[in-house]
Scaffold this motif. Structure first.
Motif, PDB file in Angstrom:
ATOM      1  N   GLY A 139      44.606 114.363 -24.605  1.00 64.82           N
ATOM      2  CA  GLY A 139      43.196 114.165 -24.291  1.00 64.82           C
ATOM      3  C   GLY A 139      42.845 112.774 -23.806  1.00 64.82           C
ATOM      4  N   PHE A 140      43.746 112.153 -23.063  1.00 60.20           N
ATOM      5  CA  PHE A 140      43.511 110.790 -22.567  1.00 60.20           C
ATOM      6  C   PHE A 140      42.337 110.780 -21.590  1.00 60.20           C
ATOM      7  N   ARG A 141      41.492 109.758 -21.717  1.00 63.38           N
ATOM      8  CA  ARG A 141      40.372 109.553 -20.804  1.00 63.38           C
ATOM      9  C   ARG A 141      40.625 108.340 -19.933  1.00 63.38           C
ATOM     10  N   THR A 142      40.398 108.481 -18.640  1.00 69.50           N
ATOM     11  CA  THR A 142      40.651 107.368 -17.724  1.00 69.50           C
ATOM     12  C   THR A 142      39.696 106.210 -17.932  1.00 69.50           C
ATOM     13  N   ARG A 143      38.565 106.449 -18.610  1.00 70.25           N
ATOM     14  CA  ARG A 143      37.654 105.332 -18.907  1.00 70.25           C
ATOM     15  C   ARG A 143      38.218 104.415 -19.985  1.00 70.25           C
ATOM     16  N   MET A 144      39.156 104.914 -20.779  1.00 68.70           N
ATOM     17  CA  MET A 144      39.821 104.135 -21.827  1.00 68.70           C
ATOM     18  C   MET A 144      38.820 103.409 -22.723  1.00 68.70           C
ATOM     19  N   ASN A 145      37.810 104.137 -23.168  1.00 65.24           N
ATOM     20  CA  ASN A 145      36.796 103.544 -24.034  1.00 65.24           C
ATOM     21  C   ASN A 145      36.988 103.923 -25.494  1.00 65.24           C
ATOM     22  N   ARG A 146      38.191 104.438 -25.838  1.00 65.46           N
ATOM     23  CA  ARG A 146      38.489 104.800 -27.219  1.00 65.46           C
ATOM     24  C   ARG A 146      39.818 104.159 -27.634  1.00 65.46           C
ATOM     25  N   PHE A 147      39.986 103.965 -28.931  1.00 64.94           N
ATOM     26  CA  PHE A 147      41.233 103.402 -29.433  1.00 64.94           C
ATOM     27  C   PHE A 147      42.417 104.301 -29.084  1.00 64.94           C
ATOM     28  N   GLN A 148      42.235 105.609 -29.227  1.00 67.66           N
ATOM     29  CA  GLN A 148      43.359 106.509 -28.997  1.00 67.66           C
ATOM     30  C   GLN A 148      43.812 106.497 -27.543  1.00 67.66           C
ATOM     31  N   LEU A 206      60.568  90.016 -24.246  1.00 66.90           N
ATOM     32  CA  LEU A 206      59.615  90.243 -23.164  1.00 66.90           C
ATOM     33  C   LEU A 206      58.905  91.584 -23.330  1.00 66.90           C
ATOM     34  N   GLN A 207      59.657  92.621 -23.694  1.00 60.88           N
ATOM     35  CA  GLN A 207      59.042  93.928 -23.881  1.00 60.88           C
ATOM     36  C   GLN A 207      58.046  93.915 -25.038  1.00 60.88           C
ATOM     37  N   ALA A 208      58.410  93.237 -26.123  1.00 59.34           N
ATOM     38  CA  ALA A 208      57.499  93.135 -27.259  1.00 59.34           C
ATOM     39  C   ALA A 208      56.237  92.365 -26.879  1.00 59.34           C
ATOM     40  N   PHE A 209      56.398  91.289 -26.120  1.00 58.45           N
ATOM     41  CA  PHE A 209      55.237  90.502 -25.710  1.00 58.45           C
ATOM     42  C   PHE A 209      54.331  91.305 -24.788  1.00 58.45           C
ATOM     43  N   ASN A 210      54.903  91.998 -23.805  1.00 61.19           N
ATOM     44  CA  ASN A 210      54.085  92.782 -22.874  1.00 61.19           C
ATOM     45  C   ASN A 210      53.351  93.904 -23.590  1.00 61.19           C
ATOM     46  N   GLY A 211      54.040  94.572 -24.517  1.00 53.12           N
ATOM     47  CA  GLY A 211      53.381  95.622 -25.273  1.00 53.12           C
ATOM     48  C   GLY A 211      52.242  95.085 -26.130  1.00 53.12           C
ATOM     49  N   ALA A 212      52.475  93.949 -26.785  1.00 54.29           N
ATOM     50  CA  ALA A 212      51.429  93.350 -27.609  1.00 54.29           C
ATOM     51  C   ALA A 212      50.254  92.880 -26.762  1.00 54.29           C
ATOM     52  N   ALA A 213      50.539  92.298 -25.594  1.00 54.37           N
ATOM     53  CA  ALA A 213      49.460  91.838 -24.718  1.00 54.37           C
ATOM     54  C   ALA A 213      48.625  93.009 -24.214  1.00 54.37           C
ATOM     55  N   ALA A 214      49.295  94.089 -23.799  1.00 50.99           N
ATOM     56  CA  ALA A 214      48.556  95.261 -23.311  1.00 50.99           C
ATOM     57  C   ALA A 214      47.729  95.886 -24.417  1.00 50.99           C
ATOM     58  N   LEU A 215      48.298  96.007 -25.614  1.00 49.91           N
ATOM     59  CA  LEU A 215      47.554  96.579 -26.731  1.00 49.91           C
ATOM     60  C   LEU A 215      46.348  95.717 -27.091  1.00 49.91           C
ATOM     61  N   THR A 216      46.540  94.406 -27.118  1.00 50.60           N
ATOM     62  CA  THR A 216      45.433  93.510 -27.449  1.00 50.60           C
ATOM     63  C   THR A 216      44.300  93.659 -26.448  1.00 50.60           C
ATOM     64  N   ALA A 217      44.640  93.654 -25.160  1.00 48.50           N
ATOM     65  CA  ALA A 217      43.608  93.762 -24.128  1.00 48.50           C
ATOM     66  C   ALA A 217      42.890  95.102 -24.184  1.00 48.50           C
ATOM     67  N   LEU A 218      43.654  96.187 -24.306  1.00 46.05           N
ATOM     68  CA  LEU A 218      43.047  97.522 -24.270  1.00 46.05           C
ATOM     69  C   LEU A 218      42.262  97.833 -25.534  1.00 46.05           C
ATOM     70  N   LEU A 219      42.812  97.488 -26.704  1.00 49.06           N
ATOM     71  CA  LEU A 219      42.123  97.797 -27.948  1.00 49.06           C
ATOM     72  C   LEU A 219      40.838  96.986 -28.103  1.00 49.06           C
ATOM     73  N   LEU A 220      40.905  95.698 -27.785  1.00 49.20           N
ATOM     74  CA  LEU A 220      39.707  94.875 -27.913  1.00 49.20           C
ATOM     75  C   LEU A 220      38.625  95.304 -26.923  1.00 49.20           C
ATOM     76  N   SER A 221      39.023  95.553 -25.682  1.00 52.71           N
ATOM     77  CA  SER A 221      38.027  95.979 -24.699  1.00 52.71           C
ATOM     78  C   SER A 221      37.435  97.327 -25.072  1.00 52.71           C
ATOM     79  N   ALA A 222      38.261  98.239 -25.616  1.00 55.15           N
ATOM     80  CA  ALA A 222      37.733  99.538 -26.061  1.00 55.15           C
ATOM     81  C   ALA A 222      36.756  99.355 -27.221  1.00 55.15           C
ATOM     82  N   ALA A 223      37.088  98.443 -28.153  1.00 59.78           N
ATOM     83  CA  ALA A 223      36.199  98.208 -29.294  1.00 59.78           C
ATOM     84  C   ALA A 223      34.864  97.616 -28.843  1.00 59.78           C
ATOM     85  N   ILE A 224      34.909  96.666 -27.939  1.00 64.52           N
ATOM     86  CA  ILE A 224      33.670  96.054 -27.459  1.00 64.52           C
ATOM     87  C   ILE A 224      32.849  97.050 -26.653  1.00 64.52           C
ATOM     88  N   THR A 225      33.518  97.857 -25.828  1.00 62.46           N
ATOM     89  CA  THR A 225      32.801  98.876 -25.057  1.00 62.46           C
ATOM     90  C   THR A 225      32.133  99.886 -25.984  1.00 62.46           C
TER      91      THR A 225
END
Length: 337
Positions: A108-117, A269-288
């Motif tokens: 059930g992924f949404r392209t708006r990415m406004n949810r944590f899941q 590098l993989q751990a850093f990229n994954g953490a950076a992507a998660l941080t950006a997406l989760l925080l932006s989803a929470a603020i949205t």
């Protein structure tokens, strides 16, 4: 020719143009990613075509799949090592984003990415799980074609998987954000100044990645800043920039990646990229989500106030006692003082 035939022909021509555009973008971004290759000139820690392929599938559906196949085949054809190997690698590069697309749709992924899941499924299913296919098929093909050094299978596999997963982590969210982005209207000068300062700070942190000190963690305050102040439109480009600087440092074996084996650098590098992507997406989803909830509360309060105003009885001003009457209630006599 009837109107229906012309519309059908026009629609078919539009889809052909979209397929060609996706293939061209796939090919061009692949060439750009190969500028930072590690092995055989075709294994790189950042492979943007995977992100483009998954975003195209999410936005345009399965009908865009020929563009992905064509783009992958053209760029693999320039790399070799043989036509059967090219066909096998093309199949793996096509199946990987297709599998990621299927996993995201099932959950059930949404392209708006406004949810944590949405953020979690994109990272763990779309990037980490789906790209196992392309890494495994590609590394196995090169190994069977004797195009790898002895004992180089697992190292090639890890670099391949890192590059394909990073492409999904960084490019897909950016393209999905650009689709819904709008140019800010009537933004105050302070807002533009803050955005410019964020860009400058990101560039400065990128330059520090080549220093001997391990300063990768400096990217996370920038991601937090971008997510809180600019949501997805600011967090996804910032994550791409921060991770790109880290990839450049890893390919040059500089900064925090100096003095380690290639496998260790790829894991970091993989751990850093994954953490950076998660941080950006989760925080932006929470603020949205917070902003949307605040807007709903304000709208509900406004409607409630309007409803109360409509249903409240119109009693008018209170009546004053008649102190100037003629005293008829007292038999025509003026009441005594």
């Amino acid at each position: 020719m009837t109107v229906a035939s012309r519309d059908k022909l026009r629609s078919g021509g539009l889809w052909v143009l979209r397929i060609i555009a996706v293939a061209a973008l796939y090919f061009a971004s692949g060439k750009l990613g190969l500028l930072q290759h590690f092995m055989r000139g075709q294994v790189t820690p950042l492979w943007p075509p995977t992100g483009i392929a998954l975003a195209a599938l999410l936005l345009m559906g399965l009908r865009i799949l020929p563009g992905i196949v064509l783009g992958s085949f053209l760029i693999d054809l320039t790399l070799g090592p043989s036509l059967p190997a090219v066909l096998a690698i093309t199949a793996g590069n096509t199946l990987a984003p297709l599998c990621s697309y299927a996993l995201l749709r099932v959950t059930g992924f949404r392209t708006r990415m406004n949810r944590f899941q949405d953020a979690l499924t994109l990272v763990f299913l779309g990037a980490f799980a789906g790209m196992l296919i392309s890494a495994t098929v590609g590394s196995t093909t090169l190994s069977l074609a004797h195009a790898l050094p002895p004992g180089g299978f697992w190292l090639t596999w890890w670099v391949w998987w890192t590059g394909d997963a990073t492409g999904v982590l960084l490019v897909t969210p950016l393209l999905l954000a650009l689709r819904s982005a709008r140019w800010p209207k009537d933004a105050p000068p302070a807002r533009w100044a803050e955005g410019s300062l964020l860009v400058a700070a990101t560039a400065g942190v990128g330059l520090l990645q080549t220093s001997p000190a391990p300063l990768l963690f400096l990217g996370f305050p920038l991601l937090t800043w971008a997510a809180f102040r600019f949501q997805r439109a600011g967090a996804t480009p910032c994550a791409l920039a921060v991770s790109t600087f880290a990839i450049l440092a890893a390919t040059r074996r500089a900064g925090p990646f100096a003095g380690h084996t290639l496998l260790t650098d790829m894991i970091s590098l993989q751990a850093f990229n994954g953490a950076a992507a998660l941080t950006a997406l989760l925080l932006s989803a929470a603020i949205t989500a917070r902003n949307q909830a605040q807007e709903k509360i304000q709208e509900a309060s406004r409607r409630l106030a309007e409803m109360v105003a409509r249903t409240a009885p119109d009693t008018g001003p209170p009546a004053l006692p008649d102190t100037q009457g003629d005293g008829e209630e007292n038999g025509g006599r003026t009441p005594p003082s």
